[in-house]
Design a protein around this motif. Structure first.
Motif, short mmCIF file in Angstrom:
data_model
loop_
_atom_site.label_atom_id
_atom_site.label_comp_id
_atom_site.label_asym_id
_atom_site.label_seq_id
_atom_site.Cartn_x
_atom_site.Cartn_y
_atom_site.Cartn_z
N LEU A 105 -41.88 39.98 7.09
CA LEU A 105 -41.48 38.58 6.98
C LEU A 105 -41.80 38.04 5.60
CD1 LEU A 105 -40.45 35.91 8.12
CD2 LEU A 105 -42.74 35.54 9.08
N MET A 106 -42.99 38.32 5.11
CA MET A 106 -43.38 37.84 3.79
C MET A 106 -42.47 38.41 2.71
SD MET A 106 -45.61 35.70 4.48
CE MET A 106 -45.91 35.28 2.79
N GLY A 107 -42.09 39.67 2.85
CA GLY A 107 -41.18 40.29 1.89
C GLY A 107 -39.84 39.56 1.85
N SER A 108 -39.31 39.22 3.02
CA SER A 108 -38.04 38.49 3.08
C SER A 108 -38.17 37.09 2.48
CB SER A 108 -37.57 38.36 4.53
OG SER A 108 -37.29 39.61 5.08
N LEU A 109 -39.25 36.40 2.78
CA LEU A 109 -39.46 35.06 2.24
C LEU A 109 -39.66 35.08 0.73
CD1 LEU A 109 -41.74 33.53 5.01
CD2 LEU A 109 -39.30 33.13 4.65
N GLU A 110 -40.40 36.07 0.24
CA GLU A 110 -40.61 36.20 -1.21
C GLU A 110 -39.31 36.51 -1.93
OE1 GLU A 110 -43.17 35.91 -3.51
OE2 GLU A 110 -44.21 34.87 -1.89
N ALA A 111 -38.50 37.40 -1.37
CA ALA A 111 -37.21 37.74 -1.97
C ALA A 111 -36.31 36.51 -2.02
CB ALA A 111 -36.53 38.86 -1.19
N TYR A 112 -36.31 35.73 -0.97
CA TYR A 112 -35.52 34.50 -0.93
C TYR A 112 -36.00 33.52 -1.99
CZ TYR A 112 -33.57 30.13 0.87
OH TYR A 112 -32.91 28.94 0.99
N LYS A 113 -37.31 33.38 -2.12
CA LYS A 113 -37.89 32.47 -3.12
C LYS A 113 -37.47 32.89 -4.53
CE LYS A 113 -41.94 32.67 -4.89
NZ LYS A 113 -43.24 32.70 -5.42
N ARG A 114 -37.59 34.19 -4.82
CA ARG A 114 -37.20 34.69 -6.15
C ARG A 114 -35.72 34.45 -6.42
NH1 ARG A 114 -38.73 39.82 -5.01
NH2 ARG A 114 -40.74 39.56 -4.08
N ARG A 115 -34.90 34.66 -5.41
CA ARG A 115 -33.46 34.44 -5.57
C ARG A 115 -33.16 32.97 -5.86
NH1 ARG A 115 -30.12 37.65 -4.41
NH2 ARG A 115 -28.05 37.69 -3.60
N ARG A 116 -33.83 32.07 -5.16
CA ARG A 116 -33.66 30.62 -5.41
C ARG A 116 -34.11 30.25 -6.81
NH1 ARG A 116 -34.62 26.23 -1.02
NH2 ARG A 116 -35.14 25.25 -2.99
N GLU A 117 -35.26 30.81 -7.24
CA GLU A 117 -35.75 30.51 -8.59
C GLU A 117 -34.78 31.01 -9.65
OE1 GLU A 117 -39.60 32.35 -8.49
OE2 GLU A 117 -40.55 30.59 -7.56
N ARG A 118 -34.23 32.21 -9.43
CA ARG A 118 -33.28 32.77 -10.37
C ARG A 118 -32.02 31.91 -10.44
NH1 ARG A 118 -32.47 37.99 -8.51
NH2 ARG A 118 -30.68 37.26 -7.34
N ASN A 119 -31.54 31.44 -9.28
CA ASN A 119 -30.36 30.58 -9.24
C ASN A 119 -30.63 29.23 -9.91
OD1 ASN A 119 -28.83 32.50 -7.95
ND2 ASN A 119 -29.19 31.67 -5.90
N ASP A 120 -31.85 28.72 -9.72
CA ASP A 120 -32.22 27.46 -10.37
C ASP A 120 -32.26 27.61 -11.89
OD1 ASP A 120 -32.38 26.23 -7.93
OD2 ASP A 120 -34.57 26.32 -7.81
N GLU A 121 -32.78 28.74 -12.36
CA GLU A 121 -32.82 29.00 -13.81
C GLU A 121 -31.41 29.13 -14.38
OE1 GLU A 121 -35.16 32.50 -14.39
OE2 GLU A 121 -37.03 31.49 -13.81
N ASN A 122 -30.52 29.81 -13.66
CA ASN A 122 -29.16 30.02 -14.13
C ASN A 122 -28.39 28.70 -14.16
OD1 ASN A 122 -29.59 32.72 -14.47
ND2 ASN A 122 -28.68 33.30 -12.50
N SER A 123 -28.67 27.80 -13.24
CA SER A 123 -27.92 26.54 -13.20
C SER A 123 -28.38 25.56 -14.28
CB SER A 123 -28.02 25.89 -11.82
OG SER A 123 -29.35 25.50 -11.57
#
Length: 124
Positions: A105-123
């Protein structure tokens, strides 16, 4: 030091470090309440939140109550902040919650968090 048997020494140490049955019961009740009231803070990472959950669970274990992985997974799923709602819904729909480990579960949540951060940086 004044104990004449190993059992007597053990009972003395146990009483000193864990307290009497009544004291242990009160401490365990407080830890149960802390566990039930635990919620993720808005600015908290999932790792630090998981650490807080594990810390309370470990303390409960000292007083004889075992917190099973399923209970930890359930706790995380119902008490994360709103920013994790999308991934939590996906996890609840696609994963077997009976066998899902906290680490998975933590792995899935961490991956989601990183993906959101990456999308925020790109935007930006």
């Amino acid at each position: 030091m004044g104990a004449s048997t190993v059992k007597e020494a053990w009972d003395t140490l146990q009483g000193e470090f864990q307290g009497t049955i009544k004291v242990r019961t009160v401490k365990l009740q407080k830890l149960r309440r802390d566990f039930e009231n635990l919620k993720m803070k808005d600015n908290e990472t999932v790792k630090s939140y998981y650490s807080r959950i594990k810390e309370i669970g470990n303390k409960m274990g000292v007083y004889g109550e075992i917190i099973y992985e399923k209970k930890i997974v359930e706790k995380i799923l119902i008490s994360c902040t709103e920013k994790y709602d999308a991934i939590i819904s996906l996890i609840e729909e696609t994963k077997d919650l009976e066998t899902l480990s906290p680490i998975e579960l933590m792995g899935s949540l961490e991956a989601y968090k990183r993906r959101r951060e990456r999308n925020d940086e790109n935007s930006t």
